[in-house]
Scaffold this motif. Structure first.
Motif, PDB file in Angstrom:
ATOM      1  N   ASP A  20       0.838  -1.199   0.000  1.00  0.00           N
ATOM      2  CA  ASP A  20       0.000   0.000   0.000  1.00  0.00           C
ATOM      3  C   ASP A  20       0.876   1.252   0.000  1.00  0.00           C
ATOM      4  OD1 ASP A  20      -2.467  -1.230  -0.042  1.00  0.00           O
ATOM      5  OD2 ASP A  20      -2.789  -1.108   2.127  1.00  0.00           O
ATOM      6  N   ARG A  21       0.367   2.312  -0.644  1.00  0.00           N
ATOM      7  CA  ARG A  21       1.065   3.598  -0.634  1.00  0.00           C
ATOM      8  C   ARG A  21       0.283   4.570   0.252  1.00  0.00           C
ATOM      9  NH1 ARG A  21       3.445   0.446  -3.924  1.00  0.00           N
ATOM     10  NH2 ARG A  21       5.025   1.244  -5.383  1.00  0.00           N
ATOM     11  N   LEU A  22       1.020   5.279   1.067  1.00  0.00           N
ATOM     12  CA  LEU A  22       0.426   6.206   2.024  1.00  0.00           C
ATOM     13  C   LEU A  22       0.142   7.548   1.342  1.00  0.00           C
ATOM     14  CD1 LEU A  22      -0.211   6.016   5.055  1.00  0.00           C
ATOM     15  CD2 LEU A  22       2.040   6.984   5.509  1.00  0.00           C
ATOM     16  N   LEU A  23      -1.139   7.988   1.410  1.00  0.00           N
ATOM     17  CA  LEU A  23      -1.520   9.282   0.854  1.00  0.00           C
ATOM     18  C   LEU A  23      -1.712  10.339   1.946  1.00  0.00           C
ATOM     19  CD1 LEU A  23      -4.148   8.387  -1.908  1.00  0.00           C
ATOM     20  CD2 LEU A  23      -1.679   8.645  -2.125  1.00  0.00           C
TER      21      LEU A  23
ATOM     22  N   HIS B 136      -2.593  11.107 -12.760  1.00  0.00           N
ATOM     23  CA  HIS B 136      -3.656  11.567 -11.865  1.00  0.00           C
ATOM     24  C   HIS B 136      -3.051  12.466 -10.781  1.00  0.00           C
ATOM     25  CE1 HIS B 136      -7.245   9.419 -13.162  1.00  0.00           C
ATOM     26  NE2 HIS B 136      -6.526   8.316 -13.316  1.00  0.00           N
ATOM     27  N   ASP B 137      -3.775  13.491 -10.398  1.00  0.00           N
ATOM     28  CA  ASP B 137      -3.366  14.307  -9.274  1.00  0.00           C
ATOM     29  C   ASP B 137      -3.797  13.590  -7.998  1.00  0.00           C
ATOM     30  OD1 ASP B 137      -2.975  16.167  -7.262  1.00  0.00           O
ATOM     31  OD2 ASP B 137      -3.705  17.870  -8.429  1.00  0.00           O
ATOM     32  N   LEU B 138      -2.830  13.012  -7.294  1.00  0.00           N
ATOM     33  CA  LEU B 138      -3.163  12.206  -6.120  1.00  0.00           C
ATOM     34  C   LEU B 138      -3.760  13.044  -5.004  1.00  0.00           C
ATOM     35  CD1 LEU B 138      -0.122   9.769  -6.018  1.00  0.00           C
ATOM     36  CD2 LEU B 138      -2.474   9.253  -6.640  1.00  0.00           C
ATOM     37  N   ARG B 139      -3.487  14.329  -4.985  1.00  0.00           N
ATOM     38  CA  ARG B 139      -4.119  15.174  -3.978  1.00  0.00           C
ATOM     39  C   ARG B 139      -5.626  15.227  -4.212  1.00  0.00           C
ATOM     40  NH1 ARG B 139      -2.133  18.931  -0.404  1.00  0.00           N
ATOM     41  NH2 ARG B 139      -0.035  18.725  -1.267  1.00  0.00           N
ATOM     42  N   ASN B 140      -6.033  15.273  -5.485  1.00  0.00           N
ATOM     43  CA  ASN B 140      -7.465  15.243  -5.793  1.00  0.00           C
ATOM     44  C   ASN B 140      -8.070  13.884  -5.490  1.00  0.00           C
ATOM     45  OD1 ASN B 140      -7.474  17.890  -6.657  1.00  0.00           O
ATOM     46  ND2 ASN B 140      -7.117  17.366  -8.807  1.00  0.00           N
ATOM     47  N   VAL B 141      -7.297  12.817  -5.712  1.00  0.00           N
ATOM     48  CA  VAL B 141      -7.772  11.477  -5.375  1.00  0.00           C
ATOM     49  C   VAL B 141      -8.040  11.379  -3.886  1.00  0.00           C
ATOM     50  CG1 VAL B 141      -7.113   9.043  -5.248  1.00  0.00           C
ATOM     51  CG2 VAL B 141      -6.638  10.347  -7.318  1.00  0.00           C
TER      52      VAL B 141
ATOM     53  N   VAL C  95       0.471  13.516   2.392  1.00  0.00           N
ATOM     54  CA  VAL C  95       1.895  13.313   2.671  1.00  0.00           C
ATOM     55  C   VAL C  95       2.676  12.758   1.486  1.00  0.00           C
ATOM     56  CG1 VAL C  95       1.482  12.951   5.148  1.00  0.00           C
ATOM     57  CG2 VAL C  95       1.491  10.972   3.597  1.00  0.00           C
ATOM     58  N   ASP C  96       2.011  12.533   0.348  1.00  0.00           N
ATOM     59  CA  ASP C  96       2.719  11.906  -0.773  1.00  0.00           C
ATOM     60  C   ASP C  96       3.847  12.784  -1.305  1.00  0.00           C
ATOM     61  OD1 ASP C  96       2.821   9.647  -2.787  1.00  0.00           O
ATOM     62  OD2 ASP C  96       2.508  11.349  -4.158  1.00  0.00           O
ATOM     63  N   ASP C  97       3.725  14.102  -1.109  1.00  0.00           N
ATOM     64  CA  ASP C  97       4.720  15.014  -1.672  1.00  0.00           C
ATOM     65  C   ASP C  97       5.723  15.536  -0.643  1.00  0.00           C
ATOM     66  OD1 ASP C  97       2.918  16.491  -0.254  1.00  0.00           O
ATOM     67  OD2 ASP C  97       2.569  18.005  -1.803  1.00  0.00           O
ATOM     68  N   ILE C  98       5.798  14.893   0.534  1.00  0.00           N
ATOM     69  CA  ILE C  98       6.779  15.327   1.525  1.00  0.00           C
ATOM     70  C   ILE C  98       7.795  14.217   1.762  1.00  0.00           C
ATOM     71  CG2 ILE C  98       5.116  16.870   2.623  1.00  0.00           C
ATOM     72  CD1 ILE C  98       4.827  14.929   4.885  1.00  0.00           C
ATOM     73  N   SER C  99       8.871  14.546   2.452  1.00  0.00           N
ATOM     74  CA  SER C  99       9.983  13.611   2.610  1.00  0.00           C
ATOM     75  C   SER C  99       9.581  12.400   3.453  1.00  0.00           C
ATOM     76  CB  SER C  99      11.182  14.306   3.263  1.00  0.00           C
ATOM     77  OG  SER C  99      10.914  14.586   4.629  1.00  0.00           O
ATOM     78  N   HIS C 100      10.287  11.310   3.218  1.00  0.00           N
ATOM     79  CA  HIS C 100      10.027  10.080   3.959  1.00  0.00           C
ATOM     80  C   HIS C 100      10.272  10.284   5.451  1.00  0.00           C
ATOM     81  CE1 HIS C 100       9.538   5.752   4.376  1.00  0.00           C
ATOM     82  NE2 HIS C 100      10.642   5.722   5.105  1.00  0.00           N
ATOM     83  N   GLN C 101      11.315  11.054   5.777  1.00  0.00           N
ATOM     84  CA  GLN C 101      11.628  11.325   7.183  1.00  0.00           C
ATOM     85  C   GLN C 101      10.488  12.072   7.859  1.00  0.00           C
ATOM     86  OE1 GLN C 101      15.202  13.615   7.763  1.00  0.00           O
ATOM     87  NE2 GLN C 101      15.041  13.604   9.997  1.00  0.00           N
ATOM     88  N   GLU C 102       9.897  13.053   7.157  1.00  0.00           N
ATOM     89  CA  GLU C 102       8.817  13.833   7.740  1.00  0.00           C
ATOM     90  C   GLU C 102       7.561  12.986   7.923  1.00  0.00           C
ATOM     91  OE1 GLU C 102       6.421  16.837   9.282  1.00  0.00           O
ATOM     92  OE2 GLU C 102       8.593  16.579   9.196  1.00  0.00           O
TER      93      GLU C 102
END
Length: 504
Positions: free
Chosen positions: A95-98, A142-147, A105-112
């Protein structure tokens, strides 16, 4: 350490327990089973994310790893423990974390992302896509933020974490009415202009949480006793009634980690330091001392003996503050030498996060991470005396000078007055705005505006003075009606009190 082929962060350890789940089926209502998450993969259209709510007991693990893998985009759920909390909540390998607690959180660093999970406490809500759906969405642009926002309602507002301090006129200024037919549901009643209202609570709010405990299983009598037991101050989590309906309809938990803070007496502070010829200008000591309210002996990494004019002092770091993070990595469980290595490996610049001992005790008593609400102290703010005042000095009632530069959205604070009473006060401060950065606090009494005494002026006169120019010079004071004695400072000379000392 992250390797070239595979970067990973172990967000949680593996929980290995047997589990047997039960659910009931009603043909009119469908499947009623909080253990399972059902999706219909045959539907056409954009991918449909799944919401999973994970709740653990103190000391338990969520039972999954969070990884960032080379060649695979996104924050990836791996190593799901069989029968563990993550599996029971519907998480699946790959699974991917949104979202975490409603934040994309898809567009922020893994550490954050890992940090956000770790500071959330013992309950989190996560929005995920299956690995196949995520990669397909990426390939189709697809824009995952819209998803992610498919599950949201525009009118929904986040909960508010409000700290209320009793005053001499209205007390806490709050009461509760049980919602008829709904156990554990309470509506907020307010004294107009009272302490609760000034702390960010609104009439008609629904109470979710008080002093670290959910109220869903409480009777009105038990809640009243809890409020009385709180004494001169109380911290509550509230949400407006319409938003509560939405959260409940989506089976979303309402958590402090989702909240906006209001009137909190303590916050962690983040500083960016640049070395001079003498280093960062502070000593790091590992000290053993009693926790302020619990009396439990703890070992803490304490910043001491700031060099006069050194980087730490210029930034606003104060003697006796506790070190929480180095470069946004939690160091509370690390050994002294491990922390020193991280600071030195950072080179000529380092970012540290600190909090006062009383602040750490405040969050510990609430069962929250002290890193949950953190404010960044900008270098340009360090010249303003108000930014150098920490929480332990709030009770001195000394006037403070604050210089506020007008931003694109104004000065970032509101001024109010109480009918039939003299004086004007700061009723609201926008988190992160110019007023907040200058050191203004909700409840501050205004003494001067641009050199003019305003103690007996009307609110209209004060507003007229504030409209002159793009910069404000304010003299304010905050008086607490019920003061608490500060804990005795821990002497670094006591035998056995200091384990290790390093000059940085």
């Amino acid at each position: 350490m992250m390797g070239d082929m595979d970067k990973r962060t172990l967000t949680e350890g593996i929980l290995d327990k047997d589990f047997t789940g039960k659910f009931t089926f009603n043909p009119k209502e469908g499947i009623d089973n909080p253990i399972m998450v059902i999706t219909d993969d045959t539907d056409s259209g954009p991918p449909r994310p799944r919401l999973c709510v994970l709740k653990r007991e103190q000391g338990e693990s969520y039972g999954f790893n969070l990884r960032a893998e080379k060649g695979r985009p996104g924050h990836i759920i791996r190593s799901i423990a069989s029968g563990g909390i993550a599996e029971r909540s519907g998480l699946m390998d790959g699974d991917r974390l949104l979202e975490v607690n409603g934040c994309f959180v898809d567009d922020i660093s893994h550490q954050e992302v890992s940090r956000r999970i770790n500071v959330s406490g013992n309950q989190i809500s996560v929005l995920v896509l299956s690995g196949d759906q995520y990669e397909q969405a990426k390939s189709e642009a697809h824009d995952l933020r819209n998803v992610a926002v498919v599950t949201k309602c525009e009118s929904v507002k986040p909960p508010r974490l409000c700290h209320i301090k009793k005053n001499s006129t209205s007390g806490l200024g709050i009461g509760f009415t049980a919602v008829e037919g709904q156990k554990g549901h309470f509506t907020v009643n307010l004294v107009p202009g009272g302490a609760a209202e000034k702390a960010g609570v609104y009439k008609g709010d629904r109470l979710v949480w008080m002093n670290g405990g959910n109220v869903e299983d409480l009777t009105h009598s038990a809640l009243t006793k809890m409020l009385k037991k709180s004494g001169s101050q109380v911290t509550i989590l509230v949400v407006d009634a319409e938003s509560e309906k939405y959260y409940n309809s989506q089976r979303l938990p309402i958590l402090p980690a989702m909240a906006t803070p209001h009137n909190l007496p303590f916050k962690a502070r983040k500083f960016h330091l640049v070395q001079d010829k003498n280093g960062y200008g502070f000593i790091l000591r590992l000290e053993k001392s009693p926790s302020g309210r619990t009396g439990k002996i703890i070992a803490a990494h304490v910043l001491r003996e700031m060099d006069h004019g050194g980087p730490a002092e210029k930034a606003g770091v104060r003697d006796g503050e506790l070190l929480l993070e180095v470069n946004e990595e939690s160091v509370m469980s690390l050994k002294h030498e491990e922390i020193v290595d991280r600071v030195r490996q950072s080179g000529q610049e380092v970012t540290i996060t600190t909090i006062t001992p009383k602040g750490l005790d405040f969050y510990t008593m609430l069962g929250l991470s002290p890193l949950l609400f953190c404010e960044e102290v900008k270098e340009q703010d360090s010249s303003v005396p108000a930014t150098l005042i920490n929480e332990e000095e709030e009770n001195t009632c000394k006037p403070r000078f604050c210089t506020v530069q007008k931003g694109s959205l104004g000065f970032g604070f509101n001024v109010s007055s109480v009918p039939h009473m003299s004086g004007n006060f700061i009723s609201q401060v926008v988190d992160g705005g110019p007023g907040h950065k200058a050191g203004l606090r909700e409840g501050d009494l205004m003494l001067e505006v641009n050199g003019h005494n305003v103690e007996k002026k009307s609110l209209d006169d004060v507003i007229i003075l504030m409209k002159e120019g793009t910069s404000l010079s304010l003299r304010v004071v905050q008086k607490l009606d019920h003061q608490q004695p500060a804990p005795e400072p821990c002497s670094s000379q006591e035998e056995g009190n200091t384990d290790e000392i390093t000059y940085l």
